[in-house]
Design an enzyme around this catalytic site. Structure first.
Site, PDB file in Angstrom:
ATOM      1  N   ASP A  77      23.835  73.911  57.899  1.00  0.00           N
ATOM      2  CA  ASP A  77      23.507  75.269  57.447  1.00  0.00           C
ATOM      3  C   ASP A  77      22.038  75.530  57.728  1.00  0.00           C
ATOM      4  O   ASP A  77      21.210  74.621  57.619  1.00  0.00           O
ATOM      5  CB  ASP A  77      23.710  75.421  55.931  1.00  0.00           C
ATOM      6  CG  ASP A  77      25.145  75.164  55.521  1.00  0.00           C
ATOM      7  OD1 ASP A  77      26.025  75.353  56.374  1.00  0.00           O
ATOM      8  OD2 ASP A  77      25.357  74.766  54.356  1.00  0.00           O
ATOM      9  N   ASP A  83      15.352  76.910  49.823  1.00  0.00           N
ATOM     10  CA  ASP A  83      15.944  75.554  49.897  1.00  0.00           C
ATOM     11  C   ASP A  83      14.824  74.533  50.049  1.00  0.00           C
ATOM     12  O   ASP A  83      14.814  73.488  49.398  1.00  0.00           O
ATOM     13  CB  ASP A  83      16.839  75.418  51.139  1.00  0.00           C
ATOM     14  CG  ASP A  83      18.204  76.038  50.974  1.00  0.00           C
ATOM     15  OD1 ASP A  83      18.717  76.021  49.847  1.00  0.00           O
ATOM     16  OD2 ASP A  83      18.764  76.511  51.978  1.00  0.00           O
ATOM     17  N   GLU A 106      20.747  67.026  49.061  1.00  0.00           N
ATOM     18  CA  GLU A 106      21.582  67.726  50.040  1.00  0.00           C
ATOM     19  C   GLU A 106      20.745  68.166  51.238  1.00  0.00           C
ATOM     20  O   GLU A 106      21.265  68.360  52.335  1.00  0.00           O
ATOM     21  CB  GLU A 106      22.297  68.905  49.350  1.00  0.00           C
ATOM     22  CG  GLU A 106      22.049  70.265  49.890  1.00  0.00           C
ATOM     23  CD  GLU A 106      23.286  70.861  50.546  1.00  0.00           C
ATOM     24  OE1 GLU A 106      23.489  72.063  50.395  1.00  0.00           O
ATOM     25  OE2 GLU A 106      24.033  70.148  51.231  1.00  0.00           O
TER      26      GLU A 106
HETATM   27  P1  FDP Z   1      26.699  77.743  49.873  1.00  0.00           P
HETATM   28  O1  FDP Z   1      27.482  77.470  51.120  1.00  0.00           O
HETATM   29  O2  FDP Z   1      26.296  79.163  49.710  1.00  0.00           O
HETATM   30  O3  FDP Z   1      25.542  76.792  49.665  1.00  0.00           O
HETATM   31  O4  FDP Z   1      28.150  73.964  48.474  1.00  0.00           O
HETATM   32  C1  FDP Z   1      27.847  75.114  48.980  1.00  0.00           C
HETATM   33  C2  FDP Z   1      28.519  76.363  48.460  1.00  0.00           C
HETATM   34  O5  FDP Z   1      27.693  77.460  48.627  1.00  0.00           O
HETATM   35  C3  FDP Z   1      28.954  76.316  46.973  1.00  0.00           C
HETATM   36  O6  FDP Z   1      27.934  76.630  46.077  1.00  0.00           O
HETATM   37  C4  FDP Z   1      30.074  77.321  46.924  1.00  0.00           C
HETATM   38  O7  FDP Z   1      30.988  77.072  45.881  1.00  0.00           O
HETATM   39  C5  FDP Z   1      30.704  77.188  48.279  1.00  0.00           C
HETATM   40  O8  FDP Z   1      29.735  76.587  49.131  1.00  0.00           O
HETATM   41  C6  FDP Z   1      31.125  78.512  48.850  1.00  0.00           C
HETATM   42  O9  FDP Z   1      31.786  78.312  50.059  1.00  0.00           O
HETATM   43  P2  FDP Z   1      32.543  79.499  50.805  1.00  0.00           P
HETATM   44  O10 FDP Z   1      31.496  80.451  51.258  1.00  0.00           O
HETATM   45  O11 FDP Z   1      33.239  78.809  51.936  1.00  0.00           O
HETATM   46  O12 FDP Z   1      33.509  80.115  49.858  1.00  0.00           O
END
Ligand code: FDP
Length: 350
Positions: A77, A83, A106
């Site tokens: 990402d 972050d 992370e």
């Molecule tokens: P993000 O990608 O915005 O960092 O672990 C990452 C996470 O968010 C979680 O906080 C969230 O539950 C999930 O990913 C959301 O994923 P989707 O966009 O695929 O629904």
């Protein structure tokens, strides 16, 4: 103050007796006379990292902290400026507590091995800013952490040793929690004796106990999942979600709530009940969420609150990690709802 000298504060001054997070943790520490106060100090440093992160999140628009930082994290990402800032904040504050030997973030591919003179007996895994794809739209985001006692942090010399020591099943955690940067700032915490929620009082700059002993309802009425991925889900997940939307005659369908920010979705699930899901699918056979700093700490809190957390076939807290950034399917929430979900996996395997 002894009980007999304790007088009720005059009306309007009740807040003079606020139970702050620091006071709460010190009180818990006193229940363990053998304790050296190391966990208390470590939690104080985590608490400070959360406050600093909160302050950055609150002023991000004004201080021009929205947007990309220019790098990538372990998931590939794009890293947001926040972050990077929150990761540095967590690392610096936690290292300065001198209570950890290893940190897993992370935001960093390799475990961070603390300098020998600053080491302590714990290891910590954290996601300093979870849900960061939501940052720029001012949607609730958070930080998640899980703390392990290491077998021998002093002796760690290599990355492999650091990984080996911190890769423990979630059930071994001595404490886990999350901070949530929403319309208010909460810090929810457990060190194996129930789940307790604190709210940041901005006028004091202190987390104050507002949700003692959180218990999740045995069954809820809300499901939370990114349903856009439905076409790639395994059959038991499709069937389970279908059963919530089309219940037998006389029963109401569940409501759907999905913020897309794990901390916010789990927090609501903890308070109102129901189930939060991030299933495996055909594209991501292990799901999306990370075990050490997302799935396991949240599973620890769920179980401590009387709920349950599962991959569909296994308790998340029993998984032996084989890599620090491994992913896990996640189904967590009210005990009966998670049992229902598991029954669909069981039927499929018979
Ligand atoms: P993000 O990608 O915005 O960092 O672990 C990452 C996470 O968010 C979680 O906080 C969230 O539950 C999930 O990913 C959301 O994923 P989707 O966009 O695929 O629904």
């Amino acid at each position: 103050m002894s009980q007999q000298h304790k007088v009720a504060p005059p009306t309007g001054l009740e807040e003079t007796d606020s139970v702050t997070l620091t006071r709460f943790v010190l009180h818990e520490q006193r229940k363990h006379p053998e304790s050296q106060g190391d966990l208390t100090l470590l939690l104080t440093s985590v608490q400070l990292a959360c406050k600093v992160t909160d302050s950055c999140v609150r002023k991000a628009g004004i201080a021009k902290l929205y947007g990309l930082a220019g790098g990538g994290n372990v998931s590939g990402d794009l890293q947001q400026k926040l972050d990077v800032i929150s990761n540095e904040t967590f690392k610096v504050n936690i290292e300065s507590s001198q209570k950890v030997a290893v940190m897993v973030s992370e935001e960093e591919e390799l475990p961070i091995i603390v300098e020998k003179h600053n080491r302590g007996k714990y290891g910590i895994a954290f996601d300093p800013l979870d849900g960061s794809s939501n940052i720029d739209s001012n949607v609730t985001i958070g930080s998640i952490f899980g703390i392990f006692r290491l077998p021998d942090g002093e002796s760690i010399q290599t990355t492999d040793e650091a990984c080996r020591q911190i890769m423990q099943p979630g059930r071994n955690m001595v404490a886990a929690g999350y901070a949530m940067y929403g319309s208010a700032t909460n810090l929810v915490l457990s060190f194996g004796n129930g789940v307790h929620g604190f709210t940041l009082d901005p006028s004091l700059g202190e987390f104050v106990l507002t949700h003692p002993n959180i218990r999740i309802p045995r069954r809820g009425k809300i499901y939370s999942v990114n349903e856009g991925n439905c076409k790639n889900w395994d059959k038991p997940v499709v069937q389970y979600i279908q059963s919530l939307k089309f219940p037998p005659e006389g029963k109401s369908p569940y409501s759907l709530r999905y913020i897309g920010s794990m901390v916010a979705d789990v927090h609501r699930t903890l308070l109102y009940g129901g189930i939060f899901c991030y299933p495996a699918d055909k594209k991501n056979p292990n799901g999306k969420l990370r075990l050490l700093y997302e799935g396991a700490p949240m599973a620890f809190l769920m179980e401590q609150a009387g709920g349950k957390a599962s991959t569909g076939t296994e308790n998340i807290l029993d998984i032996q990690p084989h890599s620090i950034h491994q992913r896990t399917p996640v189904f967590m929430g009210s005990y009966e709802d998670v049992c229902d979900l598991e029954s669909f996996f069981k039927s499929a395997s018979q």
